[in-house]
Scaffold this active site. Structure first.
Site, PDB file in Angstrom:
ATOM      1  CG  MET A   1     101.539  21.851  44.053  1.00 16.16           C
ATOM      2  SD  MET A   1     103.090  20.388  44.560  1.00 16.16           S
ATOM      3  CE  MET A   1     104.600  21.309  44.395  1.00 16.16           C
TER       4      MET A   1
ATOM      5  N   GLY B   1     103.151  33.599  37.575  1.00 16.61           N
ATOM      6  CA  GLY B   1     103.123  32.424  36.637  1.00 16.61           C
ATOM      7  C   GLY B   1     101.812  31.920  36.723  1.00 16.61           C
ATOM      8  CG  HIS B   2     101.000  29.867  40.423  1.00 16.50           C
ATOM      9  ND1 HIS B   2     101.741  30.338  41.140  1.00 16.50           N
ATOM     10  CD2 HIS B   2     101.112  28.360  40.232  1.00 16.50           C
ATOM     11  CE1 HIS B   2     102.622  29.147  41.709  1.00 16.50           C
ATOM     12  NE2 HIS B   2     102.149  27.981  41.149  1.00 16.50           N
TER      13      HIS B   2
ATOM     14  CG  ASP C   1     106.410  22.715  36.337  1.00 14.19           C
ATOM     15  OD1 ASP C   1     107.225  22.258  36.946  1.00 14.19           O
ATOM     16  OD2 ASP C   1     105.815  23.680  36.582  1.00 14.19           O
TER      17      ASP C   1
ATOM     18  CB  VAL D   1     105.137  33.994  33.690  1.00 11.80           C
ATOM     19  CG1 VAL D   1     105.254  35.186  34.030  1.00 11.80           C
ATOM     20  CG2 VAL D   1     103.747  33.625  32.994  1.00 11.80           C
TER      21      VAL D   1
HETATM   22  P1  AMP Z   1     102.976  24.523  40.980  1.00 14.25           P
HETATM   23  O1  AMP Z   1     102.177  25.471  41.907  1.00 14.25           O
HETATM   24  O2  AMP Z   1     104.500  24.690  40.854  1.00 14.25           O
HETATM   25  O3  AMP Z   1     102.555  23.140  40.974  1.00 14.25           O
HETATM   26  O4  AMP Z   1     102.479  25.092  39.546  1.00 14.25           O
HETATM   27  C1  AMP Z   1     100.956  25.035  39.172  1.00 14.25           C
HETATM   28  C2  AMP Z   1     100.844  25.294  37.760  1.00 14.25           C
HETATM   29  O5  AMP Z   1     101.692  26.605  37.359  1.00 14.25           O
HETATM   30  C3  AMP Z   1     101.561  24.442  36.824  1.00 14.25           C
HETATM   31  O6  AMP Z   1     100.924  23.975  35.749  1.00 14.25           O
HETATM   32  C4  AMP Z   1     103.153  25.055  36.592  1.00 14.25           C
HETATM   33  O7  AMP Z   1     103.379  24.504  35.212  1.00 14.25           O
HETATM   34  C5  AMP Z   1     102.416  26.296  36.412  1.00 14.25           C
HETATM   35  N1  AMP Z   1     103.468  27.320  36.398  1.00 14.25           N
HETATM   36  C6  AMP Z   1     104.300  27.729  37.528  1.00 14.25           C
HETATM   37  N2  AMP Z   1     105.406  28.554  37.362  1.00 14.25           N
HETATM   38  C7  AMP Z   1     105.086  28.835  35.856  1.00 14.25           C
HETATM   39  C8  AMP Z   1     105.724  30.165  35.263  1.00 14.25           C
HETATM   40  N3  AMP Z   1     106.743  30.584  35.853  1.00 14.25           N
HETATM   41  N4  AMP Z   1     104.925  30.400  34.246  1.00 14.25           N
HETATM   42  C9  AMP Z   1     103.840  29.595  33.708  1.00 14.25           C
HETATM   43  N5  AMP Z   1     103.411  28.640  34.432  1.00 14.25           N
HETATM   44  C10 AMP Z   1     103.996  28.230  35.574  1.00 14.25           C
END
Ligand code: AMP
Length: 292
Positions: free
Chosen positions: A34, A40-41, A154, A184
């Site tokens: 998103m 992390g991303h 998640d 991460v």
């Molecule tokens: P989001 O943008 O929050 O929807 O996350 C996009 C992807 O990045 C999802 O698969 C999340 O699980 C992953 N993600 C978000 N934060 C982290 C993190 N701290 N470590 C690993 N993956 C992450």
């Protein structure tokens, strides 16, 4: 890196990327996000790049996974900065559809994965995982990747997507690999999240107590403490650290996410959602000898 925001542009770009439609050009990895990207991303992107020939990242703040009183409007949006980060990582294609491109007028389909979507965040956020499953299935159909990368951050989302992929036979040429990537963390242990930027400095400092207290609970459970007692103590510590409320503190089977009252031979997971300073944080950790 090419940035596209209509389905037509996406298909043209994918065809260019792969040579022709027979995928002669190599394997494609999809990393759905998103936006408001952090390390992390980017770790997902690097894992994807290590295993595929081309990485496609999607950025879409999916309205269907936000509840009526949630932070859809406030959710951070920074497409230009995100694009620059992805470009630096060597990403081939950024798929950044508009809400109209993703959900044209008359859109009426809902994907719902019963069971694994129901408890934990699903109970606290009704409809959230239907929104996730619906958009992720659309992304899979739009990009037709060979593999897709999701964060264990998640954990329930990953379980929902794995269940959907299994139930709906999302095998090649759609998706034959759903790959989970370990969470991460910041230097103080807080799981990275786009929502961490909502935290005031004092809440940000206190938030690091959550993973610390969770590690203590994991160690206690692994050394034989009664589950109920360890979870109760964890709740007390979270509230004492300055969190205002707890949505759940649960030990669950890693695959079904069914609550556990004792450790068995299957992998188990400690999962927490709690609020601090109006921000809802989630975290999870593997528990038990199998450390699944
Ligand atoms: P989001 O943008 O929050 O929807 O996350 C996009 C992807 O990045 C999802 O698969 C999340 O699980 C992953 N993600 C978000 N934060 C982290 C993190 N701290 N470590 C690993 N993956 C992450």
């Amino acid at each position: 890196m090419q940035t596209v925001n209509t389905l037509h542009m996406l298909r043209t770009a994918l065809a260019q990327l792969c040579g022709q439609s027979d995928r002669a050009g190599g394997r494609i990895a999809l990393v759905p996000t998103m936006g408001a990207l952090h390390e992390g991303h980017l770790t997902l992107v690097r894992r994807a790049a290590a295993e595929a020939d081309h990485v496609v990242v999607s950025i879409f703040v999916n309205p269907k996974q936000f509840g009526a009183n949630e932070d859809l409007d406030a959710y951070p949006r920074q497409l230009a900065a995100d694009a620059a980060m992805l470009e630096a990582e060597g990403v081939a294609l950024l798929w950044a559809p508009t809400a109209e491109a993703m959900y044209p007028a008359g859109f009426a389909t809902n994907v719902s994965v019963a069971g694994v979507s129901d408890g934990l965040c699903g109970a606290a956020r009704p409809g959230h995982f239907d929104g996730v499953a619906t958009v992720v299935l659309k992304l899979f159909n739009q990009v037709t990747p060979d593999m897709a990368f999701f964060g264990e951050k998640d954990f329930q989302q990953l379980a929902v997507i794995r269940a959907m992929a299994r139930d709906l036979d999302l095998t090649r040429p759609h998706v034959d690999a759903i790959i989970g990537v370990p969470t991460v963390r910041e230097a103080d242990g807080l799981a990275m999240s786009s929502r961490n930027r909502y935290l005031l400095p004092e809440h940000r400092t206190a938030a690091a107590s959550l993973p610390r207290a969770m590690r203590t609970a994991v160690a206690a459970i692994e050394s034989g403490a009664a589950i109920g007692e360890a979870l109760g103590q964890l709740e007390d510590e979270i509230l004492a650290a300055g969190f205002s409320s707890i949505d759940y503190v649960t030990l669950a089977d890693s695959r079904s996410l069914a609550p556990l009252i004792a450790l068995g031979s299957d992998p188990a997971r400690l999962l927490v959602a709690a609020r601090i300073g109006g921000t809802r944080l989630i975290d999870n950790m593997a528990v038990g000898p199998a450390r699944g």
